[in-house]
Design a protein around this motif. Structure first.
Motif: not given
Length: 471
Positions: A239-245, A399-403
């Motif tokens: 919930f920060v602008p220009e940031r995401s999962t 956060t739902g993504l493989t890394v």
């Protein structure tokens, strides 16, 4: 009274343990000195083992107080310690005081690191500054030495000047007389909130509390005119602008070990006093800070009409994520410093904390002990069953993504969406809805999500969704 007499007196009471709660607890407290007390403890705990943990998580402080009284009587010392430490810093002062008394009686030392901002006191106490200082987090970001947070010039010029309650009302576009109505407790008709359940991805339901239209508009005004001008820690991505999962997952790609830690009751842990302390720390007076905190927190009304106090951040208000991020600035700074010291990386997306180690970590258990300790000192608790340690040989998800090698949506999820699009072309869009409300919007939203992670694939799927919907 000997053990036999105690058991004979407990037996009829345990037929209705909730009705005779006070009498049962009183008997156990009076006879803890019995050599055979463990037999009585086991006899009673069979009936109350599950309910004690549920009481600890209740919104009713009276139920939490009951649990704090009950836990030292039912559980062995080590288990009781883990349960009581969750309530040593309870928002309700009575529950916190009872938990501290139980901890002292059991002879437990607090696991949190000391408050190193000032010298520890010569005679430590539960409210002394320095050492173990619960007031360090209890009032949000309020500094222990009484000084205000020094505003940076670029921040100060953007913050609105609020001198009194009337200024707050003008900021949110309301008359001062309307503010009290927006702060009514509960969620029944006439209050400013509504409660409803939404399904969880992991199963079960999550209880949300969303503001009604007038309060939501006021909170939006606070978010746009005030909260967005306050800086968050670089490790915060939710919930920060220009940031995401995606930005939250990127620092953890190619790691040897990824550890995910979940915070229990994240929004409810941020209560009215912490929010009020946050605004006071930025230089606003007590009247303005209390008004801002009242507009952004919610007090539950219990079934018997009692109003729970203090209010907490409602999970569903537009201001809650921003306030939680601001309250967590010191938490993020401390965990980030801890991670760097251990050669790890740290990010946080709301209540989801992620640590990754490029090299095999040394003493991972000790590292996680410090994570848990810092969480506790900052007024949060880890949801231990949700902790995950993911090594390079298996799938690592953040956060739902493989890394594992790069940030990606899991392959099976992409295949599933591809199959849905194929079936939509073959059998029609409505055939694939399967109970999803507003299925066309879901298709558009998921295609946009894919484009955020996989730009080329997402763009192609967005065109395909647009053709399917005839838009």
């Amino acid at each position: 009274m000997d053990l036999a007499g105690l058991l004979l007196e407990l037996q009829p009471l345990m037929a209705e343990p909730e009705t005779h709660f006070e009498r049962i607890v009183g008997l156990l407290e009076q006879h803890q000195g019995l050599a055979e007390y463990e037999v009585a403890r086991f006899y009673v705990s069979r009936h109350w083992m599950d309910s004690a943990s549920k009481r600890l998580g209740s919104a009713d402080p009276r139920e939490r107080l009951r649990a704090v009284r009950l836990i030292p009587l039912l559980f062995p010392r080590a288990i009781a310690a883990g349960q009581l430490r969750r309530r040593v810093k309870d928002a309700d002062s009575r529950v916190a005081a009872a938990a501290r008394a139980a901890v002292r009686k059991l002879g437990l030392a607090d696991i949190s690191p000391p408050d190193s901002r000032i010298e520890p006191p010569r005679h430590p106490g539960p409210r002394s500054l320095g050492g173990w200082n619960p007031t360090g987090w209890n009032f949000g970001l309020f500094p222990a030495d009484g000084e205000r947070v020094k505003r940076k010039p670029e921040v100060a010029t953007r913050l609105p000047e609020l001198r009194d309650r009337a200024d707050v009302a003008r900021l949110v576009g309301l008359d001062e007389r309307e503010l009290a109505a927006l702060m009514r407790p509960g969620s029944e008709p006439g209050s400013s909130y509504v409660e409803f359940d939404v399904p969880k991805r992991s199963g079960g339901v999550r209880r949300l509390c969303a503001p009604r239209a007038r309060l939501k508009a006021a909170q939006r005004a606070l978010l746009d005119n005030l909260l967005t001008h306050l800086p968050t820690h670089p490790a915060a991505h939710g919930f920060v602008p220009e940031r995401s999962t995606v930005t939250n997952a990127q620092p953890h790609t190619g790691a040897n070990v990824v550890v995910r830690v979940d915070v229990e009751d994240f929004f409810p842990s941020v209560h009215y006093r912490r929010v009020k302390g946050l605004f006071e720390a930025y230089g606003y007076g007590a009247q303005v800070a209390s008004t801002l905190a009242g507009l952004t927190t919610w007090r539950a009304k219990l079934p018997d009409g009692t109003v729970a106090w203090p209010g907490v951040l409602p999970q569903g208000a537009p201001t809650s994520p921003a306030i939680a991020n601001l309250v967590c600035r010191r938490l993020d700074a401390r965990l980030d410093a801890l991670a760097k010291k251990a050669g790890a990386r740290y990010t946080r997306y709301a209540d989801d904390l992620t640590f990754s180690f490029p090299q095999p970590p040394e003493r991972l258990g000790r590292f996680l002990w410090w994570v848990n300790a810092i969480l506790q000192q900052e007024g949060f608790s880890e949801n231990a069953p949700k902790r995950r340690v993911m090594r390079g040989g298996g799938r690592q998800r953040v956060t739902g993504l493989t890394v594992n090698q790069r940030v990606a949506i899991p392959r099976e999820e992409r295949r599933r969406f591809k199959a849905i699009l194929a079936n939509c072309r073959k059998h029609g869009v409505e055939s694939q809805a399967r109970g999803r409300p507003d299925f066309p919007a879901w298709l558009e939203g998921y295609a946009a999500y894919v484009r955020m992670v996989h730009p080329e694939l997402g763009a192609r799927w967005q065109r395909e969704v647009k053709e399917l919907l005839g838009r």
